[in-house]
Design a protein around this motif. Sequence first.
Motif, short mmCIF file in Angstrom:
data_model
loop_
_atom_site.label_atom_id
_atom_site.label_comp_id
_atom_site.label_asym_id
_atom_site.label_seq_id
_atom_site.Cartn_x
_atom_site.Cartn_y
_atom_site.Cartn_z
N VAL A 140 -2.37 62.83 -9.01
CA VAL A 140 -2.38 63.81 -7.64
C VAL A 140 -1.31 63.71 -6.60
CG1 VAL A 140 -3.50 65.37 -6.50
CG2 VAL A 140 -4.55 64.56 -8.82
N ALA A 141 -1.40 61.74 -6.20
CA ALA A 141 -0.36 61.48 -5.35
C ALA A 141 0.70 62.18 -5.90
CB ALA A 141 -0.77 59.84 -5.22
N ASN A 142 1.22 62.40 -6.94
CA ASN A 142 2.42 62.48 -6.90
C ASN A 142 2.96 63.84 -6.69
OD1 ASN A 142 3.29 59.85 -7.99
ND2 ASN A 142 2.70 60.20 -10.08
N LEU A 143 1.86 64.28 -6.69
CA LEU A 143 2.05 65.98 -6.12
C LEU A 143 2.40 66.27 -4.60
CD1 LEU A 143 -0.10 67.99 -8.54
CD2 LEU A 143 2.07 67.51 -8.93
N LEU A 144 1.79 64.83 -4.20
CA LEU A 144 2.15 65.29 -2.26
C LEU A 144 3.18 65.73 -1.24
CD1 LEU A 144 -0.44 62.86 -1.74
CD2 LEU A 144 -1.11 65.06 -1.36
N PRO A 145 4.33 65.13 -2.25
CA PRO A 145 5.56 66.03 -1.47
C PRO A 145 5.87 67.49 -1.82
CG PRO A 145 6.07 63.39 -2.54
CD PRO A 145 4.78 64.49 -3.14
N GLY A 146 5.09 67.74 -2.80
CA GLY A 146 5.05 68.97 -2.63
C GLY A 146 5.18 70.20 -1.76
N ILE A 147 4.08 69.40 -0.73
CA ILE A 147 3.41 70.09 -0.31
C ILE A 147 4.75 70.51 0.88
CG2 ILE A 147 1.99 69.67 2.63
CD1 ILE A 147 0.58 67.78 0.84
N VAL A 148 5.96 69.79 1.19
CA VAL A 148 7.09 69.90 2.04
C VAL A 148 7.61 71.30 1.25
CG1 VAL A 148 8.79 69.18 3.10
CG2 VAL A 148 7.42 67.23 2.69
#
Length: 117
Positions: free
Chosen positions: A69-77
């Motif tokens: 899930v930490a790899n999905l965090l840039p998806g917030i931008v």
Amino acid sequence: MTTTLGIGVLFSAIPVILYEGLITIFATQIERVIPRALIKHFIIEMTATGGIMIIAIGLNLTGITKFKVANLLPGIVVPLLIVSIMYRLNHPFESLYIMHRPQQTKSNFCLSFISIS
């Protein structure tokens, strides 16, 4: 809780207050970054992105899959970029960062004063 887990619980409140405080401060200032015309679309897209991350966390907890899930965090931008690009395609001659605020008339001022009191 401090009696069973120790003094570390008390110290763990400091980063929680910092993180949540910064998130709150940035959330109140979002209108400076995103124009009013885009706020509704941006909130919808951010909600969808957050929902996907919550589903991934749930699937990890149940043991069905193992997402990082930490790899999905840039998806917030990504929703900010997509909504901004879509807005520019639909409104090519408007400036993206100009906020159109209605002129405050005397009746609006009276109504806002009454609602504050």
